[in-house]
Design an enzyme around this catalytic site. Structure first.
Site, PDB file in Angstrom:
ATOM      1  N   LEU A  76       0.793  -1.226   0.000  1.00  0.00           N
ATOM      2  CA  LEU A  76       0.000   0.000   0.000  1.00  0.00           C
ATOM      3  C   LEU A  76       0.828   1.281   0.000  1.00  0.00           C
ATOM      4  CD1 LEU A  76      -2.671  -1.054   2.670  1.00  0.00           C
ATOM      5  CD2 LEU A  76      -2.925  -1.075   0.179  1.00  0.00           C
TER       6      LEU A  76
ATOM      7  N   LEU B 261       3.158   3.748  -1.569  1.00  0.00           N
ATOM      8  CA  LEU B 261       3.796   4.262  -2.772  1.00  0.00           C
ATOM      9  C   LEU B 261       5.117   4.930  -2.417  1.00  0.00           C
ATOM     10  CD1 LEU B 261       3.602   4.869  -5.830  1.00  0.00           C
ATOM     11  CD2 LEU B 261       2.456   7.018  -5.217  1.00  0.00           C
ATOM     12  N   GLY B 262       6.171   4.554  -3.128  1.00  0.00           N
ATOM     13  CA  GLY B 262       7.493   5.102  -2.864  1.00  0.00           C
ATOM     14  C   GLY B 262       8.339   4.250  -1.952  1.00  0.00           C
TER      15      GLY B 262
ATOM     16  N   HIS C 102      -3.631   4.183   4.175  1.00  0.00           N
ATOM     17  CA  HIS C 102      -3.583   3.107   5.162  1.00  0.00           C
ATOM     18  C   HIS C 102      -2.994   3.558   6.494  1.00  0.00           C
ATOM     19  CE1 HIS C 102       0.504   2.883   3.534  1.00  0.00           C
ATOM     20  NE2 HIS C 102       0.861   2.120   4.553  1.00  0.00           N
TER      21      HIS C 102
ATOM     22  N   GLU D 287       4.998  13.069   9.062  1.00  0.00           N
ATOM     23  CA  GLU D 287       5.316  11.651   9.213  1.00  0.00           C
ATOM     24  C   GLU D 287       6.151  11.371  10.454  1.00  0.00           C
ATOM     25  OE1 GLU D 287       4.769   9.032   6.531  1.00  0.00           O
ATOM     26  OE2 GLU D 287       3.271  10.403   5.750  1.00  0.00           O
TER      27      GLU D 287
ATOM     28  N   HIS E 110      11.305   8.306   3.726  1.00  0.00           N
ATOM     29  CA  HIS E 110      11.534   9.071   4.954  1.00  0.00           C
ATOM     30  C   HIS E 110      13.029   9.380   5.060  1.00  0.00           C
ATOM     31  CE1 HIS E 110       7.745   6.974   6.664  1.00  0.00           C
ATOM     32  NE2 HIS E 110       7.432   8.203   6.322  1.00  0.00           N
TER      33      HIS E 110
ATOM     34  N   CYS F 284      12.870   2.221  12.014  1.00  0.00           N
ATOM     35  CA  CYS F 284      11.437   2.438  11.794  1.00  0.00           C
ATOM     36  C   CYS F 284      10.612   1.918  12.966  1.00  0.00           C
ATOM     37  CB  CYS F 284      10.985   1.716  10.526  1.00  0.00           C
ATOM     38  SG  CYS F 284      11.478   2.507   8.991  1.00  0.00           S
TER      39      CYS F 284
END
Length: 419
Positions: free
Chosen positions: A21, A23-24, A130, A165, A233, A350
């Site tokens: 889901l 993109l990138g 999402h 983000e 990111h 992350c």
């Protein structure tokens, strides 16, 4: 009051799946439609937490958010499971992406803020559907963990017109964690191959909410080349810890200007740059070298916790071996296995949110010791699905399993308020 860095890792939720889901995010896209293994993913995450705890570090965790989020699909009128567009929206309601708590919030420790409290602003994550529905439940959890208002201020997300983000696009540098520091907000410019998820105005709003000193706050443009290559990111191409910035040469739009500004604000800063000639941008992003956890160990030396994928990439391994043989500030490299998370586009960094605080001011239910990790591991082994296939997403059977698993975890952790 003793301020230390605490890493709060997101516990991988029982609905962990590969729907592609994001993109990138090249790893997420390349594994879209593959079977996932939620039990293995969660146990790998707990093993990383156990590993860092054994290093002598303070370790916390956040519980998975409630999934599936039926309110999200109801608000979108999702009814037809056979419509491809609705299938993706339904998958968005099942996403376990809140496990990547580097996106949960941006954190400014007490030494940096005007009121002397640690400030946390939940990220709105509006660029990706999402993730856009995570923040209200994230705020509930943050306000429970950091309920001591004499020490913490937890802010709602900034308005959705500005994409934020969280800590994945924020770095802090200081002589040591408890000292006043400088805060670096990294944003992207729109118009490239992939969305620039962090908006400059979102970063500036967070800095104002936290009461940061403008003279010690830097706003830095991320390299469009890095975003186009898959660095969705900043923490995919740069990470900071205390006085050290560890970065790829292509991380920032104006590298030399960035380094000059950092050194002017923090004269003791050490900047470790990995040149493209040694590690290509493609290898850096695929291996998640910079998505490692750069940590100050109890003995004072710095260690870099990296995914096995980085250790196994020849160009990265060669550069790390050269670095370790030098007299640089990073003295240890510590590989860990988080392959299930990596396959969905998230490495060791992350999975964690860094909070500088006195552990005594935090709700102890969110802090870990070996026995508590054993308890959580037992719940996961007993209740998390072993495997989720794409066709399972949206079924009543899996929904019951996922909800029961999360309920068992909350019961075991004493976090019934989050049910």
């Amino acid at each position: 009051m003793t301020l230390v860095e605490i890493n709060f890792d997101g516990l991988v939720g029982p609905s962990h799946n590969y729907a592609g889901l994001s993109l990138g995010n090249l790893a997420s896209a390349s594994h879209g439609g593959d079977p996932s293994y939620p039990r293995a993913a969660a146990l790998q995450g707990l093993d990383k937490m156990r590993h860092n705890l054994a290093l002598g570090l303070v370790q916390g965790f956040f519980a998975p958010l409630p999934r599936p989020n039926d309110g999200f699909t109801a608000a979108l009128g999702v009814l037809d499971a056979g419509d491809p567009a609705q299938v993706r929206l339904r998958a968005a309601a099942w996403s376990a992406s809140a496990m990547w708590t580097a996106n949960a919030a941006t954190v400014s420790p007490a030494p940096d803020t005007a009121d002397g409290r640690c400030h946390l602003t939940a990220a709105n994550l509006v660029t990706m559907p999402h993730r856009s529905h995570e923040w209200p439940d994230t705020v509930r959890q943050l306000r429970l963990a950091f309920a001591a208002t004499a020490h913490f201020a937890v802010h709602d997300a900034v308005p959705a017109c500005f994409g934020d983000e969280g800590a994945a696009n924020h770095m802090r540098m200081a002589a040591h964690h408890a000292a006043p520091g400088i805060e670096l907000f990294v944003y992207g410019r729109p118009g490239g191959r992939f969305p620039a998820r962090q908006h400059e105005q979102a970063s500036r709003a967070v800095a104002r909410l936290h009461g940061l000193d403008p003279a010690r706050t830097l706003f830095i443009e991320q390299s469009g080349e890095a975003i186009a290559a898959g660095a969705f990111h900043n923490d995919v191409v740069a990470v900071a810890n205390e006085r050290v910035l560890f970065t790829h040469e292509a991380a920032f739009a104006d590298p030399e200007g960035t380094y000059t500004a950092i050194r002017a604000a923090l004269p003791e800063a050490e900047i470790v740059v990995v040149p493209t000639s040694a590690v290509s941008l493609a290898d850096a992003i695929k291996s998640y070298l910079f998505n490692g956890q750069l940590l100050t160990l109890p003995g004072g030396e710095m260690g870099l916790v990296i995914p096995l994928e980085a250790w196994e990439t020849p160009s990265v391994r060669g550069w790390l071996d050269t670095m370790l043989a030098s007299n640089g500030p990073i003295r240890r490299v510590l590989p860990v296995d988080v392959r299930q998370s990596m396959a969905n586009g998230g490495g060791p960094a992350c999975l964690r949110l860094r909070v500088v605080a006195d552990p005594a001011t935090i709700d102890p239910r969110f802090l870990l010791d070996p026995a508590r990790i054993d308890t959580l591991s037992a719940v996961i082994a007993a209740h998390w699905p072993e495997q989720i296939d794409p066709a399972d997403i949206g079924t009543d059977t899996l929904a019951r399993t996922v909800r029961a698993a999360r309920g068992a975890l909350l019961d075991a952790a004493g976090l019934g308020e989050l049910a």
